[in-house]
Scaffold this active site. Sequence first.
Site, PDB file in Angstrom:
ATOM      1  N   GLU A 327     109.882  60.301  57.479  1.00 46.33           N
ATOM      2  CA  GLU A 327     111.233  59.788  57.749  1.00 46.33           C
ATOM      3  C   GLU A 327     111.509  58.461  57.049  1.00 46.33           C
ATOM      4  O   GLU A 327     112.222  57.598  57.563  1.00 46.33           O
ATOM      5  CB  GLU A 327     111.461  59.653  59.264  1.00 46.33           C
ATOM      6  CG  GLU A 327     111.322  60.966  60.021  1.00 46.33           C
ATOM      7  CD  GLU A 327     111.482  60.822  61.523  1.00 46.33           C
ATOM      8  OE1 GLU A 327     111.823  59.724  61.994  1.00 46.33           O
ATOM      9  OE2 GLU A 327     111.262  61.820  62.250  1.00 46.33           O
ATOM     10  N   GLU A 419     109.386  68.261  62.274  1.00 48.39           N
ATOM     11  CA  GLU A 419     109.653  67.853  63.653  1.00 48.39           C
ATOM     12  C   GLU A 419     110.996  68.456  64.039  1.00 48.39           C
ATOM     13  O   GLU A 419     111.911  68.525  63.218  1.00 48.39           O
ATOM     14  CB  GLU A 419     109.752  66.329  63.817  1.00 48.39           C
ATOM     15  CG  GLU A 419     108.465  65.566  63.693  1.00 48.39           C
ATOM     16  CD  GLU A 419     108.663  64.064  63.902  1.00 48.39           C
ATOM     17  OE1 GLU A 419     109.638  63.681  64.606  1.00 48.39           O
ATOM     18  OE2 GLU A 419     107.881  63.280  63.357  1.00 48.39           O
TER      19      GLU A 419
END
Length: 481
Positions: A327, A419
Amino acid sequence: MRRPNGILILASVLILAAIGGALAYRTYAGDKTVRPTFYEAEAAEMSGTEPASSGSGYSGTGYVTGFDQDGDSLTFRVSAPKAGLYQIALGYRAPNGDKTLSLQLNEQPAGDIPLKASNAFGEAPAGKVLLLKGENRLTILKNWGWYDIDYLKVQPAAKAKARKLNRALVNPNASAEATALYRYLREQDGDRILSGQQGYDNVSWILDKTGKKPAVVGFDLIDYSPTRVAHGAKSSEIENAIAWHEQGGIVTFAWHWNAPKDLIDESGKEWWRGFYADATTFDVAYAMDHPDSEDYKLLLSDIDAIAAQLQKLQEAKVPVLFRPLHEAEGGWFWWGAKGPEPAKKLYRLVYDRLTNAHHLNNLIWIWNSIDPDWYPGDDAVDIVSCDSYPPDGDYGPVIASYDRLNALGGGRKLVALTENGPIPDPDLLDAYGAGWSWFCTWEGDFLTDGKKNSLEHLVEVYNHKRVVTLGELPDWKTYGR
């Protein structure tokens, strides 16, 4: 404003009022195979939002602003000549930084769409939607808010190009086990999705509720970070990963990397939050630009500490789906806080150090950002991925992200949902052509609260013919040999 290449403007703009004035659109003649329809935002249905025209560069007579309160929305009435997949894009402006909006299609959740910061009006791809013949309602919901919407563009989706996945891993010395796992994943591409769950302790809960175990379990190197170890942190993740591997399961690791130094360590910014950008003053840009500095040497020392743990997995012949610097483009972790260039340099440093200095050949390398500006390069990435947390109960295919990742990898890289909150509906994956390699549901409420993923949905997913669970895995350790 500039329109996408390949659409020749041969006709003047047609603005038609329809359905009580709620719909206005522009059709451009030209390429007979692609004829987009443009729906002006200022003619759509507004709730908590309002038309504006004080800016410049917009199309039509204005744009819609005021996405600043929960519940603020904008609804387009979209007319489809036949049922099927349609490509959509949004004209927008986001002068207050990167933003995200949510979509609904016919009152059902349809995913989140990222908007890159832009002071001028531009266009953002928004993926595909499965429209019914006739009228459909496509609604933009605030989500992060503080952006402006100019128009919605709709056109029939082009037939997906065949993917030609790389046959080999980027590490030419990849272990036999890593090669076999990659071969298995590659051969499932587009046909089946592997089930995954973050946290080894959650496997028994899933078994109890669904009768199945996930194929993939996510682990974290977080407590092997030296600045956490210095505060007394301990971890059994390596031992748990080996135990999972011995059951025939697939192992994936992330690393919430506590900054190597300069932890703020005060209320709300405690030492154990040191992977967050707001809990450390460590400057990754300075470190990467000064290889003789203490900061750079501490980066190397931290990577070496993690290498010692990954070496244990290599000795146990455990291949690892490895996802460092996840991320990054979000900016909330220190490794992404200074923009794409330092993050890319750090990723390549991690790759080089682990691969060439420590000879860790059991790693399959995953990049975890969508934006091309952040991509570190094909030669250091095996799999492209993203993390997706749409609203509770949104089981959409996350198609906009999938398409962007597929383009990022040039159709040669596996694409993974590394995720997720809500798990995509496997039937929708087929309908949209979203060939995610695996999903990996986050733990805690994302798994167990019955809202983000209902129990009924979990049972359906884990027993779906398109979803691979632990009991359906072949002996992938020797797969294809």
